[in-house]
Motif scaffolding. Structure first.
Motif, mmCIF file in Angstrom:
data_model
loop_
_atom_site.group_PDB
_atom_site.id
_atom_site.type_symbol
_atom_site.label_atom_id
_atom_site.label_comp_id
_atom_site.label_asym_id
_atom_site.label_seq_id
_atom_site.Cartn_x
_atom_site.Cartn_y
_atom_site.Cartn_z
ATOM 1 N N ALA A 178 -0.929 11.856 4.297
ATOM 2 C CA ALA A 178 -1.465 13.205 4.501
ATOM 3 C C ALA A 178 -0.649 13.970 5.529
ATOM 4 C CB ALA A 178 -2.915 13.120 4.929
ATOM 5 N N SER A 179 -0.143 13.296 6.528
ATOM 6 C CA SER A 179 0.614 13.982 7.582
ATOM 7 C C SER A 179 2.004 14.356 7.125
ATOM 8 C CB SER A 179 0.681 13.123 8.841
ATOM 9 O OG SER A 179 1.425 11.952 8.596
ATOM 10 N N LYS A 180 2.538 13.675 6.093
ATOM 11 C CA LYS A 180 3.863 14.009 5.579
ATOM 12 C C LYS A 180 3.848 15.254 4.726
ATOM 13 C CE LYS A 180 5.807 9.389 5.589
ATOM 14 N NZ LYS A 180 6.369 8.307 4.755
ATOM 15 N N GLN A 181 2.697 15.585 4.166
ATOM 16 C CA GLN A 181 2.639 16.748 3.275
ATOM 17 C C GLN A 181 2.474 18.028 4.017
ATOM 18 O OE1 GLN A 181 -0.483 15.843 0.532
ATOM 19 N NE2 GLN A 181 0.795 14.427 -0.613
ATOM 20 N N LEU A 209 0.822 -1.206 0.000
ATOM 21 C CA LEU A 209 0.000 0.000 0.000
ATOM 22 C C LEU A 209 0.859 1.260 0.000
ATOM 23 C CD1 LEU A 209 -2.743 -1.034 2.558
ATOM 24 C CD2 LEU A 209 -2.969 -0.842 0.089
ATOM 25 N N ARG A 210 1.995 1.211 0.670
ATOM 26 C CA ARG A 210 2.842 2.408 0.753
ATOM 27 C C ARG A 210 3.450 2.789 -0.598
ATOM 28 N NH1 ARG A 210 3.554 0.234 5.971
ATOM 29 N NH2 ARG A 210 2.939 1.766 7.541
ATOM 30 N N THR A 211 3.503 1.840 -1.525
ATOM 31 C CA THR A 211 4.056 2.152 -2.844
ATOM 32 C C THR A 211 3.029 2.826 -3.748
ATOM 33 O OG1 THR A 211 3.476 -0.026 -3.705
ATOM 34 C CG2 THR A 211 5.664 0.209 -2.731
ATOM 35 N N LYS A 212 1.755 2.762 -3.391
ATOM 36 C CA LYS A 212 0.696 3.352 -4.208
ATOM 37 C C LYS A 212 0.556 4.843 -3.902
ATOM 38 C CE LYS A 212 -2.064 -0.824 -4.667
ATOM 39 N NZ LYS A 212 -3.412 -1.396 -4.561
ATOM 40 N N ASP A 213 0.027 5.578 -4.880
ATOM 41 C CA ASP A 213 -0.221 6.994 -4.670
ATOM 42 C C ASP A 213 -1.612 7.194 -4.058
ATOM 43 O OD1 ASP A 213 -1.526 6.155 -6.908
ATOM 44 O OD2 ASP A 213 -1.163 7.977 -8.066
ATOM 45 N N VAL A 214 -1.905 8.419 -3.685
ATOM 46 C CA VAL A 214 -3.137 8.723 -2.947
ATOM 47 C C VAL A 214 -4.401 8.385 -3.751
ATOM 48 C CG1 VAL A 214 -4.460 10.570 -1.860
ATOM 49 C CG2 VAL A 214 -2.018 10.428 -1.480
ATOM 50 N N PRO A 215 -4.514 8.753 -5.040
ATOM 51 C CA PRO A 215 -5.736 8.378 -5.767
ATOM 52 C C PRO A 215 -5.945 6.862 -5.856
ATOM 53 C CG PRO A 215 -4.577 10.088 -6.960
ATOM 54 C CD PRO A 215 -3.683 9.652 -5.845
#
Length: 64
Positions: free
Chosen positions: A61-64, A6-12
Motif C-alpha cells: 500500500a505504501s508503494k502505490q 507473500l511478496r509474490t502474491k497480489d493484494v486480493p
C-alpha cells in the motif's frame, strides 16, 4: 509461511490469506479456551503469519 512467498502474491490474494488466517486464529483461540488445543505453538505461529501478511499488505500500500 515465508515473507518472500507473500511478496509474490497480489493484494486480493493477500487479503484472502489474511481472512483465512484470522478464521484459523479464532478457531484456535476457542479450542484453547475450552482446553481442546493440544499444540499451543499453533497460536503463536498463526499470530506471526497474520503479522507477516499485514506487513506485506502495508508495504504494498505504501508503494502505490
Amino acid at each position: 509461511m515465508k515473507s518472500s512467498e507473500l511478496r509474490t502474491k497480489d493484494v486480493p490474494a493477500l487479503e484472502a490469506e489474511l481472512k483465512d488466517l484470522l478464521k484459523a486464529h479464532f478457531g484456535l483461540r476457542m479450542q484453547h479456551a475450552t482446553q481442546q488445543l493440544s499444540n499451543t505453538t499453533q497460536l503463536s505461529r498463526v499470530r506471526r503469519d497474520i503479522a507477516r501478511v499485514k506487513t506485506v499488505l502495508h508495504e504494498k500500500a505504501s508503494k502505490q
